[in-house]
Each structure stands twice: as structure tokens, then as C-alpha cells.
Design a protein around this motif. Structure first.
Motif, PDB file in Angstrom:
ATOM      1  N   LYS A   1       0.658  -1.054  -8.418  1.00 15.76           N
ATOM      2  CA  LYS A   1      -0.504  -1.127  -9.296  1.00 15.76           C
ATOM      3  C   LYS A   1      -0.376  -2.322 -10.241  1.00 15.76           C
ATOM      4  O   LYS A   1       0.726  -2.821 -10.484  1.00 15.76           O
TER       5      LYS A   1
ATOM      6  N   GLU B   1       0.825  -1.204   0.000  1.00 16.31           N
ATOM      7  CA  GLU B   1       0.000   0.000   0.000  1.00 16.31           C
ATOM      8  C   GLU B   1       0.866   1.265   0.000  1.00 16.31           C
ATOM      9  O   GLU B   1       0.606   2.203  -0.756  1.00 16.31           O
TER      10      GLU B   1
ATOM     11  N   ARG C   1       2.382   1.883  -3.256  1.00 13.94           N
ATOM     12  CA  ARG C   1       1.401   2.229  -4.298  1.00 13.94           C
ATOM     13  C   ARG C   1       1.520   1.303  -5.513  1.00 13.94           C
ATOM     14  O   ARG C   1       1.465   1.739  -6.666  1.00 13.94           O
TER      15      ARG C   1
END
Length: 359
Positions: free
Chosen positions: A175, A170, A173
């Protein structure tokens, strides 16, 4: 079944080697206001158990000082952060609906209320933990997972390893479609990182070696890098365009070796120092490429809630390497320190060893 007055617990009265772990008969703790009492089914071991026992965390300005996770310990201390079990009693103001429910305990002690609070303490270090037949915990940190198809042993592996992994992912970040490097890939956090990153749609490069490679690949790694060889060269071969995110529990020389492999705007997330806490790197590789080095200690309450959702749906499959009865905690910690296993080691406080030792 009623709650007994005494229980078996494994605690430490000083810092030291495995010999300082002692099995003792102690009073069953009474839940305070806002707390529940959990009968422990399984408790997982973590590197933090070893380092807390050794006092290896240091303190600001004194890295060699004997210290628990966030400062001096109050002895004696019952170790164990990662608890799965069943709630058997509730203190005043606690959620009585949890009584009888199968639960996992969030072991973090936070600096504030709210979903984004930072962990500043840990069960088993700053308060008594789950190397015991019973443990208390704040009601709001106890998560109902009664319907999860995962076993108690598997559930116990989640809080620190998978919580740390999800916190790293998290904060980094990560993706879908990005390329991620995972160090220490065969350990509890490493396996968790691979599974969660793969579930997010990332391409996973995992650093491992020897007999553990097959298990790391089975966990979901797309490519395996041999930690005994040139890491930077292997990254270039596997990902010529570079990596987007590094999820690192090793640190040490790996940071200097790997940092130039980050793509523009890449993130290097550190949550451990298995390779050493002294790090030197070329800072130009940081600012000229808008890269970030991010520290990540465990998880936030929001991260832990996401993890429990994954557990209820069994979207992760924790690997349990071995299970020991409570009175073999020292042996279990020695096994953990050898790092020959893949996955997590757990204690089962309700079991007794065949010899009856410690009973």
C-alpha cells in the motif's frame, strides 16, 4: 504480406549449456481453434530461459531432477516466454478483430478460467515460445497494445519480469506509504518491482552493488543497500521502524538475515532463488510477529490485465539493456547469465546477424 510456410526458430532438444540452443528451419505453426498467430517483433530473455534449458527446476520430492518449469519437457522445445508482435491470422473461434493489431502475449498457462487462476505452465517451457519468427497463443491471452507509446523491445520485457513483479506486489498487498525491500534490484524483475512500488507510493529500499547502483536509483529507489555489507544493519539504519513488505527474488541467506526486520504483520514475498533454495530462519520471528512468508509464481490473469493498462498508458518505462538477432540466442543467454547488465535483454527474430549465421 502473406504468412510463409517455414520460419527460423531457436530450440533445445535436450537440457544443457548454451550449446544445446540450435537455430532451425521449422514449419510455421497453424493457429488451432481459439488461437491466433503472432509475428514476433521482439522476445525478451528471462532467468527461466536459462533454468528451463538447464533443467534446473527440480520436481516435488526430487529437487535435483532435470525438469522444466512444471515438469519434464517435450523436446524439441522452442524457448521464449515474452513476446511482443503483431497478429497475422486467427483460428476458428478466435477474436478476428486482433488481426493486424500490435499485441503482447500473456505467457502463462493457467489451472482454471477466471481472473484469479494460478499459472501452472509457461510458454517456452510447457508449450513452444517466441524464440521464433512466429508463435501461436490462445486469443484470450493476447492483449492489444497498439496505442502504447512503448517500443516493441520495451513491450517484450513486460510479461514475465513485470508480470512477476506485479504478482508479488499484489500478493504482498503493498500500500501507499509502506516501506518495501527489493532484492536483486538491478535485474529485470528488480527494476520492475522498484518502478511499480514507487508508482504505488511506497518507500523503496533496494539491494544492489557496484556500478549498477546509479541505474537502480534512477529506476526510483529511495535508498540503496549494498549487498556486500551487513544487510540487516543497513535496513535498521535506513528504516528504524522496520519494513512492511520484502519483495525477494534472491532468497537463500537473505531470508534469515532480513526476516527479523519485518514490522508487525509484515509480508515476505518470494519469487526466486538466485541466492539458493535452501532457507533456514528463526520461526519465532514469524509467528510472534504475525508475519507471513508468501510464495509468488508469476501473475494471475487479473494482474496481467492491470499490467497491460500500465503499458498502454506508459506508466512504466522498461529498461532494455541489449538486443540481439535471433541466431545469437546462445550469446544473449550467456550475457544474461553473467548478470553484468541492468534491465532486460531481447532478441529480434526479424533481424539477422551481420554474418548471416543461422539464416
Amino acid at each position: 504480406m502473406g504468412v510463409p510456410e517455414v520460419m527460423r526458430a531457436v530450440r533445445i532438444a535436450e537440457h544443457g549449456g548454451p550449446e544445446v540452443l540450435e537455430t532451425a528451419e521449422v514449419p510455421v505453426p497453424a493457429p488451432k481453434a481459439g488461437e491466433v498467430l503472432v509475428r514476433v517483433s521482439a522476445v525478451a530473455l528471462n532467468n527461466t530461459d536459462l533454468w528451463t534449458r538447464e533443467g534446473a527446476y527440480g520436481r516435488p520430492g526430487d529437487p535435483e531432477a532435470l525438469s522444466g518449469w512444471r515438469g519434464p519437457l517435450d523436446f524439441p522445445r522452442i524457448q521464449g516466454a515474452d513476446v511482443a508482435g503483431r497478429v497475422v491470422a486467427a483460428g476458428s473461434g478466435a477474436d478476428e478483430g486482433l488481426v493486424g493489431r500490435r499485441v503482447v502475449v500473456d505467457p502463462a498457462i493457467y489451472d482454471a478460467e477466471g481472473p484469479d487462476a494460478n499459472p501452472v505452465g509457461l510458454m517456452g517451457s510447457e508449450r513452444d515460445g517466441g524464440y521464433a519468427e512466429y508463435v501461436t497463443a490462445p486469443s484470450e491471452r493476447v492483449h492489444d497494445v497498439t496505442e502504447s507509446p512503448l517500443t516493441d523491445d520495451q513491450l517484450a520485457t513486460l510479461p514475465t519480469a513485470y508480470g512477476t513483479a506485479l504478482g508479488m506486489i499484489e500478493r504482498g498487498r503493498l500500500k501507499a506509504g509502506e516501506t518495501v525491500l527489493v532484492s536483486g534490484a538491478s535485474g529485470g524483475v528488480g527494476i520492475a518491482l522498484i518502478q511499480i512500488a514507487r508508482a504505488r507510493g511506497a518507500r523503496v529500499l533496494a539491494i544492489s552493488s557496484g556500478s549498477k547502483i546509479d541505474a537502480v536509483r534512477e529506476a526510483g529507489a529511495h535508498d540503496i543497500l549494498d549487498r556486500a555489507r551487513d544487510i540487516a544493519g543497513q535496513i535498521r539504519d535506513a528504516a528504524p521502524e522496520g519494513i512492511d513488505v520484502a519483495l525477494d527474488v534472491v532468497a537463500g541467506d537473505l531470508v534469515a538475515e532480513g526476516l527479523p526486520s519485518l514490522r508487525e504483520g509484515g509480508r515476505w514475498v518470494v519469487a526466486g532463488a538466485l541466492g539458493g533454495y535452501g532457507v533456514t530462519f528463526d520461526v519465532r520471528r514469524l509467528y510472534l510477529h504475525n508475519a507471513q512468508v508468501i510464495g509468488s509464481a508469476m501473475h494471475t490473469p487479473a494482474h496481467f490485465g492491470l499490467l497491460m493498462d500500465l503499458a498502454r498508458r506508459a506508466e512504466i518505462q522498461p529498461v532494455v539493456a541489449a538486443a540481439f538477432p535471433l541466431d545469437q540466442a546462445a550469446r544473449a543467454q550467456e550475457e544474461l547469465a553473467r548478470r553484468l547488465h541492468v534491465g532486460k535483454i531481447v532478441l529480434r527474430p526479424r533481424e539477422r546477424s551481420a554474418s548471416g549465421a543461422g539464416s
